[in-house]
Design an enzyme around this catalytic site. Structure first.
Site, PDB file in Angstrom:
ATOM      1  CE1 TYR A   1      33.175  42.590  45.152  1.00 22.71           C
ATOM      2  CE2 TYR A   1      32.575  41.888  47.033  1.00 22.71           C
ATOM      3  CZ  TYR A   1      33.428  42.589  46.294  1.00 22.71           C
ATOM      4  OH  TYR A   1      34.358  43.066  46.946  1.00 22.71           O
TER       5      TYR A   1
ATOM      6  CE  LYS B   1      35.949  46.150  47.500  1.00 23.84           C
ATOM      7  NZ  LYS B   1      35.764  46.435  48.990  1.00 23.84           N
TER       8      LYS B   1
HETATM    9  P1  FBP Z   1      38.831  42.482  51.362  1.00 29.54           P
HETATM   10  O1  FBP Z   1      40.096  43.231  50.983  1.00 29.54           O
HETATM   11  O2  FBP Z   1      39.093  42.029  52.981  1.00 29.54           O
HETATM   12  O3  FBP Z   1      38.629  41.373  50.668  1.00 29.54           O
HETATM   13  O4  FBP Z   1      37.599  43.425  51.364  1.00 29.54           O
HETATM   14  C1  FBP Z   1      36.862  43.759  50.283  1.00 29.54           C
HETATM   15  C2  FBP Z   1      35.513  43.340  50.590  1.00 29.54           C
HETATM   16  O5  FBP Z   1      34.682  43.682  49.381  1.00 29.54           O
HETATM   17  C3  FBP Z   1      35.036  43.996  51.824  1.00 29.54           C
HETATM   18  O6  FBP Z   1      34.479  45.290  51.605  1.00 29.54           O
HETATM   19  C4  FBP Z   1      33.851  43.106  51.774  1.00 29.54           C
HETATM   20  O7  FBP Z   1      33.379  43.129  53.245  1.00 29.54           O
HETATM   21  C5  FBP Z   1      34.261  41.835  51.445  1.00 29.54           C
HETATM   22  O8  FBP Z   1      35.335  41.791  50.569  1.00 29.54           O
HETATM   23  C6  FBP Z   1      33.382  40.917  50.947  1.00 29.54           C
HETATM   24  O9  FBP Z   1      33.812  39.444  50.981  1.00 29.54           O
HETATM   25  P2  FBP Z   1      33.186  38.364  50.327  1.00 29.54           P
HETATM   26  O10 FBP Z   1      33.812  38.022  49.058  1.00 29.54           O
HETATM   27  O11 FBP Z   1      33.298  37.185  51.190  1.00 29.54           O
HETATM   28  O12 FBP Z   1      31.837  38.590  49.945  1.00 29.54           O
END
Ligand code: FBP
Length: 250
Positions: A143, A174
Site C-alpha cells: 500500500y 495484494k
Molecule cells: P477491504 O476489502 O474491507 O477493503 O479489506 C482489505 C484490506 O486490505 C484489509 O485487509 C485491511 O484491513 C484494510 O483493507 C486496510 O484498509 P486501509 O486502506 O484503511 O489501510
C-alpha cells in the site's frame, strides 16, 4: 517456488479479509459482523480460498480441525488508523506462531513510500525467509502511503508497489484497485510471477463492486481479497456467488 495450491484454485483466489478490527476499529462492524464466528460461517459457506485473521482472532476463533475447509492466512503485522504520522505497521506475530495456529500462509503489509519503508522491508524479508523455509506462501499487502506518495500517479505507484512485492519474494501481492483496466494490466505485468489480488475497499453498491471485479480479472489479476464488500453486504453469500463466477468462470 512455493506451492500455492492450498490458497488458490487453478491459480485463482478469493480471500475473505477480516483484519479491519485492528486497522479501522469497530466502526466497520454491526451487531452481526463484529463476531468472527459470523465471518467464519461466511468463509466456509461461501467457499473462500482463505480467511485472513490477526493472531488474536485466529487463536480464539479458528479451529484448524473444525474449520479445515477454509485455509487460514495469519496477518503478521498491523496498526490502527489513529496515528496520522508516516505509517509503520510493526511485526506482531511470528511465522512459527502462525503455523501453530494452523496457517496455510502468512500476510504482511508494507507502506511503500513511508519514511518507515526500510524497516518494513527488513521485517518482511525475515518473514519471507522464515515462511519459505517452511514452504509457507507469503502474501504482501503493498500500500503506497505517506508524504512521498502525494501527487504520484496512482497507476504507476501501484505498479511500482506490485513490482517491489516480486522483488522482495512475495508469492501474492495484494494491492488496491489502481482505477482502470489499463492500470491493472500494468500492475499485473510489473508483478510478473507474483500473483496479484485486488483488495475490495470501502463498501460500495454491489453493481459497481462487481464491475470492478470484472475489470481486474480481465486485466489478468489472480483474484480479490475482500472484506467489507462481503461482510457488510445484506446478502454476503449472494455477492460471494456472483464474485466467484467472475473470478473462477470468467
Ligand atoms: P477491504 O476489502 O474491507 O477493503 O479489506 C482489505 C484490506 O486490505 C484489509 O485487509 C485491511 O484491513 C484494510 O483493507 C486496510 O484498509 P486501509 O486502506 O484503511 O489501510
Amino acid at each position: 517456488m512455493v506451492n500455492l495450491d492450498k490458497i488458490t484454485k487453478e491459480g485463482k483466489a478469493l480471500f475473505l479479509a477480516y483484519d479491519q478490527g485492528m486497522e479501522h476499529g469497530p466502526s466497520d462492524f454491526n451487531d452481526e459482523n463484529i463476531d468472527p464466528n459470523y465471518i467464519l460461517s461466511i468463509g466456509l459457506e461461501g467457499g473462500f480460498n482463505a480467511i485472513i485473521f490477526q493472531k488474536g482472532v485466529a487463536e480464539k476463533y479458528y479451529d484448524p480441525v473444525l474449520h479445515n475447509e477454509i485455509p487460514l492466512i495469519v496477518k503478521l503485522n498491523g496498526k490502527t488508523n489513529l496515528l496520522k504520522e508516516e505509517p509503520y505497521s510493526p511485526l506482531l506475530a511470528t511465522v512459527d506462531e502462525a503455523i501453530a495456529l494452523g496457517a496455510s500462509a502468512v500476510g504482511y503489509t508494507i507502506y511503500v513510500g513511508s519514511t518507515h519503508e526500510a524497516q518494513m522491508f527488513a521485517e518482511f524479508a525475515q518473514v519471507e525467509r522464515q515462511a519459505h523455509a517452511k514452504h509457507l506462501p507469503v502474501v504482501v499487502w503493498m500500500y503506497p502511503r505517506g508524504k512521498a506518495i502525494e501527487g504520484k500517479d496512482k497507476a504507476e505507484i501501484t505498479a511500482y508497489a506490485a513490482r517491489i512485492g516480486l522483488e522482495l519474494g512475495a508469492d501474492v501481492v495484494k494491492v488496491q484497485y489502481p482505477g482502470t483496466m489499463e492500470a491493472t494490466k500494468q500492475v499485473v505485468a510489473a508483478a510478473g510471477k507474483t500473483k496479484v489480488v485486488i483488495s475490495g475497499g470501502e463498501k460500495q453498491d454491489e453493481a459497481s463492486f462487481l464491475a470492478m471485479a470484472e475489470i481486474v480479472m480481465k486485466a489478468g489479476a489472480a483474484g480479490l481479497a475482500v472484506g467489507r464488500n462481503i461482510w457488510q453486504a445484506k446478502d454476503p453469500l449472494g455477492v460471494t456467488e456472483k464474485l466467484k463466477k467472475i473470478i473462477f468462470t470468467g
